[in-house]
Design a protein around this motif. Structure first.
Motif, PDB file in Angstrom:
ATOM      1  N   ASP A 107      54.409  32.355  -0.916  1.00 23.07           N
ATOM      2  CA  ASP A 107      53.882  31.543  -2.001  1.00 23.07           C
ATOM      3  C   ASP A 107      52.421  31.175  -1.726  1.00 23.07           C
ATOM      4  OD1 ASP A 107      53.835  30.107  -4.355  1.00 23.07           O
ATOM      5  OD2 ASP A 107      54.547  28.264  -3.406  1.00 23.07           O
ATOM      6  N   VAL A 108      51.508  31.930  -2.328  1.00 23.04           N
ATOM      7  CA  VAL A 108      50.081  31.628  -2.222  1.00 23.04           C
ATOM      8  C   VAL A 108      49.498  31.647  -3.629  1.00 23.04           C
ATOM      9  CG1 VAL A 108      49.767  32.527   0.121  1.00 23.04           C
ATOM     10  CG2 VAL A 108      49.486  34.049  -1.821  1.00 23.04           C
ATOM     11  N   PRO A 109      48.494  30.808  -3.898  1.00 24.21           N
ATOM     12  CA  PRO A 109      47.913  30.795  -5.247  1.00 24.21           C
ATOM     13  C   PRO A 109      47.132  32.081  -5.550  1.00 24.21           C
ATOM     14  CG  PRO A 109      46.911  29.083  -3.847  1.00 24.21           C
ATOM     15  CD  PRO A 109      47.925  29.803  -3.016  1.00 24.21           C
ATOM     16  N   LEU A 110      47.401  32.635  -6.733  1.00 25.86           N
ATOM     17  CA  LEU A 110      46.705  33.831  -7.208  1.00 25.86           C
ATOM     18  C   LEU A 110      46.037  33.518  -8.536  1.00 25.86           C
ATOM     19  CD1 LEU A 110      49.572  36.444  -6.656  1.00 25.86           C
ATOM     20  CD2 LEU A 110      47.677  35.947  -5.113  1.00 25.86           C
ATOM     21  N   PHE A 166      44.522  38.228  -7.773  1.00 26.95           N
ATOM     22  CA  PHE A 166      43.664  38.083  -6.593  1.00 26.95           C
ATOM     23  C   PHE A 166      43.943  36.743  -5.934  1.00 26.95           C
ATOM     24  CE2 PHE A 166      41.496  41.405  -8.792  1.00 26.95           C
ATOM     25  CZ  PHE A 166      40.706  42.066  -7.877  1.00 26.95           C
ATOM     26  N   LEU A 167      43.832  36.690  -4.612  1.00 27.52           N
ATOM     27  CA  LEU A 167      44.020  35.427  -3.906  1.00 27.52           C
ATOM     28  C   LEU A 167      42.978  34.417  -4.358  1.00 27.52           C
ATOM     29  CD1 LEU A 167      44.628  36.476  -0.171  1.00 27.52           C
ATOM     30  CD2 LEU A 167      46.311  35.646  -1.802  1.00 27.52           C
ATOM     31  N   VAL A 168      43.413  33.181  -4.547  1.00 28.24           N
ATOM     32  CA  VAL A 168      42.483  32.113  -4.896  1.00 28.24           C
ATOM     33  C   VAL A 168      41.717  31.688  -3.635  1.00 28.24           C
ATOM     34  CG1 VAL A 168      42.311  29.732  -5.719  1.00 28.24           C
ATOM     35  CG2 VAL A 168      43.862  31.345  -6.854  1.00 28.24           C
ATOM     36  N   ASN A 169      42.432  31.604  -2.519  1.00 26.91           N
ATOM     37  CA  ASN A 169      41.821  31.190  -1.249  1.00 26.91           C
ATOM     38  C   ASN A 169      41.826  32.358  -0.274  1.00 26.91           C
ATOM     39  OD1 ASN A 169      41.650  28.408  -2.092  1.00 26.91           O
ATOM     40  ND2 ASN A 169      43.856  28.328  -1.793  1.00 26.91           N
ATOM     41  N   ARG A 170      40.661  32.820   0.093  1.00 24.73           N
ATOM     42  CA  ARG A 170      40.538  33.967   0.996  1.00 24.73           C
ATOM     43  C   ARG A 170      41.237  33.709   2.327  1.00 24.73           C
ATOM     44  NH1 ARG A 170      36.167  35.943   4.371  1.00 24.73           N
ATOM     45  NH2 ARG A 170      36.552  38.140   4.658  1.00 24.73           N
ATOM     46  N   GLU A 171      41.276  32.449   2.735  1.00 26.40           N
ATOM     47  CA  GLU A 171      41.891  32.073   4.013  1.00 26.40           C
ATOM     48  C   GLU A 171      43.411  32.292   4.018  1.00 26.40           C
ATOM     49  OE1 GLU A 171      39.957  29.766   2.162  1.00 26.40           O
ATOM     50  OE2 GLU A 171      38.199  30.607   3.153  1.00 26.40           O
ATOM     51  N   ASP A 172      44.004  32.453   2.841  1.00 26.43           N
ATOM     52  CA  ASP A 172      45.453  32.680   2.753  1.00 26.43           C
ATOM     53  C   ASP A 172      45.840  34.104   3.140  1.00 26.43           C
ATOM     54  OD1 ASP A 172      45.964  30.106   1.874  1.00 26.43           O
ATOM     55  OD2 ASP A 172      45.975  30.651  -0.246  1.00 26.43           O
ATOM     56  N   TRP A 173      44.854  35.002   3.285  1.00 30.56           N
ATOM     57  CA  TRP A 173      45.145  36.412   3.492  1.00 30.56           C
ATOM     58  C   TRP A 173      45.781  36.695   4.851  1.00 30.56           C
ATOM     59  CZ3 TRP A 173      43.945  40.457   6.801  1.00 30.56           C
ATOM     60  CH2 TRP A 173      44.312  41.727   6.343  1.00 30.56           C
ATOM     61  N   SER A 174      46.722  37.628   4.843  1.00 28.51           N
ATOM     62  CA  SER A 174      47.289  38.187   6.074  1.00 28.51           C
ATOM     63  C   SER A 174      47.726  39.610   5.714  1.00 28.51           C
ATOM     64  CB  SER A 174      48.504  37.380   6.551  1.00 28.51           C
ATOM     65  OG  SER A 174      49.593  37.562   5.657  1.00 28.51           O
ATOM     66  N   GLU A 175      48.024  40.402   6.717  1.00 25.90           N
ATOM     67  CA  GLU A 175      48.476  41.768   6.428  1.00 25.90           C
ATOM     68  C   GLU A 175      49.813  41.740   5.698  1.00 25.90           C
ATOM     69  OE1 GLU A 175      48.052  44.567   9.621  1.00 25.90           O
ATOM     70  OE2 GLU A 175      45.925  44.104   9.842  1.00 25.90           O
ATOM     71  N   GLU A 176      50.637  40.746   5.989  1.00 27.99           N
ATOM     72  CA  GLU A 176      51.916  40.606   5.284  1.00 27.99           C
ATOM     73  C   GLU A 176      51.665  40.338   3.800  1.00 27.99           C
ATOM     74  OE1 GLU A 176      56.025  37.941   5.450  1.00 27.99           O
ATOM     75  OE2 GLU A 176      54.418  37.508   6.860  1.00 27.99           O
ATOM     76  N   ILE A 177      50.704  39.483   3.511  1.00 28.20           N
ATOM     77  CA  ILE A 177      50.370  39.187   2.112  1.00 28.20           C
ATOM     78  C   ILE A 177      49.807  40.435   1.438  1.00 28.20           C
ATOM     79  CG2 ILE A 177      48.709  37.923   0.670  1.00 28.20           C
ATOM     80  CD1 ILE A 177      49.469  35.431   2.289  1.00 28.20           C
TER      81      ILE A 177
END
Length: 100
Positions: free
Chosen positions: A6-9, A14-25
């Motif tokens: 659950d991350v904001p898109l 597209f991700l709202v917050n770049r810091e939320d990124w991971s390879e799993e995401i």
């Protein structure tokens, strides 16, 4: 789009917050677009993220293709439409603007 993470898109996924990124995401975002993530594609995403970190901008496709040693035609063969848009989307980078 239902994701296990659950991350904001934004409206385009597209991700709202770049810091939320991971390879799993990245894998989740690709799966939501009916694309199976490969190690090759993940490598492209890592390289695009490194180039973005270095330059503060999404790399133009020609510069990116040269850096990863593939042709733009090869990138279009893998991603079908808009290679840099998908690399940025799955890579947690801003939407590319203009002719990338």
């Amino acid at each position: 789009m239902t994701m296990a993470i659950d991350v904001p898109l934004d409206g385009e996924g597209f991700l709202v917050n770049r810091e939320d990124w991971s390879e799993e995401i990245a894998r989740e975002l690709a799966a939501a677009d009916a694309f199976e993530m490969t190690e090759q594609v993940m490598g492209y995403i890592r390289e695009a993220r490194a180039m973005y970190d270095e330059n503060g901008v999404v790399p133009p496709i020609r510069k990116f293709a040269k850096k990863v040693k593939v042709s733009t035609k090869d990138l279009y063969a893998i991603f079908k439409k808009g290679p840099m848009k998908l690399i940025c989307k799955w890579g947690g980078l801003p939407k590319p603007t203009g002719c990338v």
